[in-house]
Design a protein around this motif. Structure first.
Motif, short mmCIF file in Angstrom:
data_model
loop_
_atom_site.label_atom_id
_atom_site.label_comp_id
_atom_site.label_asym_id
_atom_site.label_seq_id
_atom_site.Cartn_x
_atom_site.Cartn_y
_atom_site.Cartn_z
N SER A 185 0.84 -1.20 0.00
CA SER A 185 0.00 0.00 0.00
C SER A 185 0.86 1.24 0.00
N ASP A 186 0.32 2.31 -0.56
CA ASP A 186 1.06 3.57 -0.65
C ASP A 186 0.53 4.65 0.29
N VAL A 187 -0.77 4.65 0.58
CA VAL A 187 -1.38 5.73 1.35
C VAL A 187 -1.70 5.26 2.77
N PRO A 188 -1.04 5.81 3.79
CA PRO A 188 -1.40 5.48 5.17
C PRO A 188 -2.78 6.06 5.49
N TRP A 189 -3.56 5.34 6.29
CA TRP A 189 -4.85 5.88 6.72
C TRP A 189 -5.25 5.28 8.06
N ILE A 190 -6.08 6.02 8.78
CA ILE A 190 -6.66 5.51 10.03
C ILE A 190 -8.13 5.90 10.06
N ASN A 191 -8.89 5.18 10.86
CA ASN A 191 -10.30 5.51 11.05
C ASN A 191 -10.41 6.77 11.90
N CYS A 192 -11.22 7.71 11.45
CA CYS A 192 -11.38 8.98 12.16
C CYS A 192 -12.84 9.11 12.59
N VAL A 193 -13.04 9.54 13.84
CA VAL A 193 -14.40 9.69 14.36
C VAL A 193 -14.52 10.96 15.18
N PRO A 194 -15.66 11.63 15.13
CA PRO A 194 -15.93 12.68 16.14
C PRO A 194 -16.08 12.00 17.49
N CYS A 195 -15.46 12.53 18.51
CA CYS A 195 -15.43 11.85 19.81
C CYS A 195 -15.81 12.82 20.92
N ALA A 196 -16.87 12.48 21.67
CA ALA A 196 -17.34 13.35 22.75
C ALA A 196 -16.76 12.96 24.11
N LEU A 197 -15.97 11.90 24.15
CA LEU A 197 -15.40 11.45 25.42
C LEU A 197 -14.26 12.37 25.86
N ALA A 198 -14.14 12.56 27.17
CA ALA A 198 -13.05 13.39 27.68
C ALA A 198 -11.70 12.77 27.35
N GLU A 199 -11.60 11.45 27.49
CA GLU A 199 -10.38 10.73 27.11
C GLU A 199 -10.73 9.86 25.91
N CYS A 200 -10.56 10.39 24.73
CA CYS A 200 -11.01 9.73 23.52
C CYS A 200 -10.02 8.65 23.08
N PRO A 201 -10.46 7.40 22.90
CA PRO A 201 -9.54 6.34 22.48
C PRO A 201 -9.27 6.34 20.98
N MET A 290 -0.68 1.18 7.96
CA MET A 290 0.56 1.93 7.81
C MET A 290 1.18 1.48 6.49
N ALA A 291 1.03 2.31 5.48
CA ALA A 291 1.49 1.96 4.13
C ALA A 291 3.02 2.05 4.05
N LEU A 299 4.87 5.79 4.27
CA LEU A 299 5.69 6.17 5.42
C LEU A 299 7.14 6.32 5.03
N MET A 300 7.65 5.41 4.21
CA MET A 300 9.07 5.44 3.88
C MET A 300 9.42 6.68 3.07
N ALA A 301 8.57 7.06 2.12
CA ALA A 301 8.84 8.25 1.33
C ALA A 301 8.83 9.49 2.22
N GLN A 302 7.94 9.52 3.19
CA GLN A 302 7.83 10.69 4.06
C GLN A 302 8.95 10.75 5.10
N ALA A 303 9.48 9.59 5.49
CA ALA A 303 10.48 9.55 6.55
C ALA A 303 11.90 9.42 6.02
N SER A 304 12.07 9.34 4.72
CA SER A 304 13.39 9.03 4.15
C SER A 304 14.44 10.08 4.49
N SER A 305 14.06 11.35 4.53
CA SER A 305 15.05 12.39 4.79
C SER A 305 15.61 12.31 6.21
N THR A 306 14.84 11.75 7.13
CA THR A 306 15.26 11.63 8.52
C THR A 306 15.91 10.29 8.82
N TYR A 307 15.30 9.21 8.33
CA TYR A 307 15.74 7.87 8.71
C TYR A 307 16.45 7.12 7.58
#
Length: 503
Positions: A185-201, A290-291, A299-307
């Motif tokens: 995979s090339d594009v990293p992604w995560i599930n995103c949700v509106p969260c009303a909890l004080a400590e949002c998981p 994590m692509a 991730l590798m293309a974005q982190a290559s300059s550092t790592y």
């Protein structure tokens, strides 16, 4: 006389030569060197995490790697609460979908599969896909609790967004999310949700002061290419397709990605998934991908300059143990790798490929013509079984069956046609299997956990390889065969490396 008779008889049978005794001993040692013993009880599910068998070096940035459904996962529920694991047949049907997806990518076919996402195949993939995966925990964003003063998402500071300094107050280091490593995979992604909890998981972009959605005319949005999915309210939209339909779609933006306590990537670009019916499990065992592909968004293309443009991982032998994921090239004498050139196919430039040229079983090289390995093999972190060209698999199967003749055969399980009934057998003597790659003596011996799969309630086990339909499709090196081996993807130097017994 009786005491002397047995050794005398043995000498006579061996030609009365002490040298023959040495030869027999040498033959025994040679045979032992070509076989390994697997304790079948270790393949059964365990409710306790035993951690790392081998502690990774602190050199570079690394995080623990684990099975999201295993006891080393933070969300694991053991004992009576433990969900019944999917059957081997279910896992194999899912693995066929993944292999089909990789073969389509390898041929340059990126079209979306037609059909309803509510089909049985789609539901099956969603329910059991986790078992094929390896996950890591990372942190996204700089999160504030509801009681703190919020100023909303940071405004883009330049053409590409990237986040700003945010609001005043003390921020936490982000929200921990479990993401699956995906080398295809090339594009990293995560599930995103509106969260009303004080400590949002979960990750809620509206609560991170460093999040910014990319504008539709930004360079980052234009670079999405075939992953672009239009524009909503001047926010760039992305879409990543899977085997059976759309996996993930939503807003493309950036935030801080924290890998460990010492390493973070600011302005990390990723997709914020808003698709409730995505094809990857989002039950809490993992929350995204994590692509690690070779595309511009990974991730590798974005982190290559550092790592540096390299990463490695080591998949543990069992669900109850941990492996590791590392960014950068390991250094030092203990990190000696068997290497083979990293190849690229213009039809699928994101895939990691290498030239598999041979296989050996119990120390004997299979008699397979070179044309059977014409297509370079694909290394994939999410395919389970290794797929071989038809001719090569036929030779491997014949050699393996010959060395396993002492055990009772069992019926085939889906596409695995070399299975055994180990009822009443705890220790199984397996012939060692090695893969031979192009390069200077690039021979990679598989761990015993990478040869056989099974060990469930039915005490059956099967050769963890299967066949492509012909010799034209590329081999796929699956994650079962990669167990305990640190697999290095050094894009900068165009090498694939293998280091045995690393985890």
């Amino acid at each position: 006389m009786a005491v002397v008779a047995l050794p005398l008889l043995l000498l006579l049978l061996l030609g009365s030569s002490p040298t023959a005794l040495v030869a027999v001993a040498a033959d025994g040692e040679h045979e032992a060197a070509q076989f390994t013993v697997l304790d079948m009880t270790l393949l059964k599910p365990h409710d306790a995490c035993s951690g790392h068998r081998v502690t990774p070096s602190q050199n570079g940035s690394w995080v623990p790697l684990y099975h999201p459904l295993g006891p080393c996962s933070p969300s694991f529920k053991g004992g009576a609460a433990r969900a019944k694991p999917p059957s081997l047949a279910d896992l194999l049907r899912q693995d066929q979908l993944r292999a089909r997806h990789i073969h389509r990518m390898a041929s340059g076919d990126f079209r979306v599969s037609k059909g309803s996402r509510k089909s049985p195949v789609w539901l099956e993939e969603s329910q059991i896909h986790n078992k094929q995966r390896m996950g890591i925990d990372v942190k996204y964003g700089s999160q504030f609790s509801r009681q703190q003063v919020m100023h909303g998402p940071a405004a883009a500071t330049d053409d590409d967004g990237g986040g700003g300094d945010g609001s005043s107050g003390e921020s936490s280091p982000g929200v921990t999310q479990t993401v699956v490593l995906d080398t295809a995979s090339d594009v990293p992604w995560i599930n995103c949700v509106p969260c009303a909890l004080a400590e949002c998981p979960y990750y809620d972009p509206s609560r991170s002061t460093t999040y910014a959605a990319f504008p539709c005319n930004s360079t980052a949005c234009k670079q999405l290419g075939r992953y672009a999915n239009g524009c909503v309210n001047n926010q760039c939209q992305y879409r990543v397709n899977s085997t059976s339909g759309p996996t993930s779609s939503g807003t493309y933006g950036s935030d801080v990605l924290t890998l460990d306590s010492h390493n973070a990537i600011t302005g990390f670009k990723f997709g914020c998934n808003n698709n409730d019916n995505n094809g990857d499990d989002s039950s809490g065992n993992n929350n995204g991908i994590m692509a690690l592909g070779r595309g511009a968004q990974s991730l590798m293309a974005q982190a290559s300059s550092t790592y540096g443009n390299a990463f490695s991982y080591c998949i543990p032998p069992r669900d109850s143990e941990k492996g590791f994921f590392r960014i950068g090239v390991p250094g030092g004498a203990p990190y000696m790798f068997v290497t083979t050139p990293m190849l690229t196919d213009r039809r699928s430039p994101s895939l990691y490929r290498a030239a598999l040229v041979g296989i050996s079983v119990a120390g004997e090289r299979l008699n397979v013509p070179p044309e059977a390995f014409a297509a370079s093999a694909v290394l994939d972190s999410r395919t389970a079984l290794t797929r071989l060209p038809l001719t090569a698999y036929g030779a491997l199967r014949a050699a393996f069956r010959d060395k396993m003749a002492a055990y009772r055969r069992a019926p085939a399980t889906e596409e695995m046609d070399t299975c055994y009934n180990f009822t009443g057998v705890r220790f199984v003597k397996l012939p060692k299997v090695a893969l031979v790659f192009d390069g200077n003596n690039a021979v990679v011996e598989l761990d015993k956990y990478g040869i056989l799969v099974g060990g469930g309630e039915d005490d059956h086990g099967c050769l963890a390889f299967t066949a492509n339909s012909n010799d034209a499709a590329p081999a796929i090196l699956g994650n079962v065969q990669q167990k305990t081996i640190e697999v290095l993807h050094d894009v900068a130097d165009r090498n694939i490396g293998f280091r045995r017994l690393a985890c």
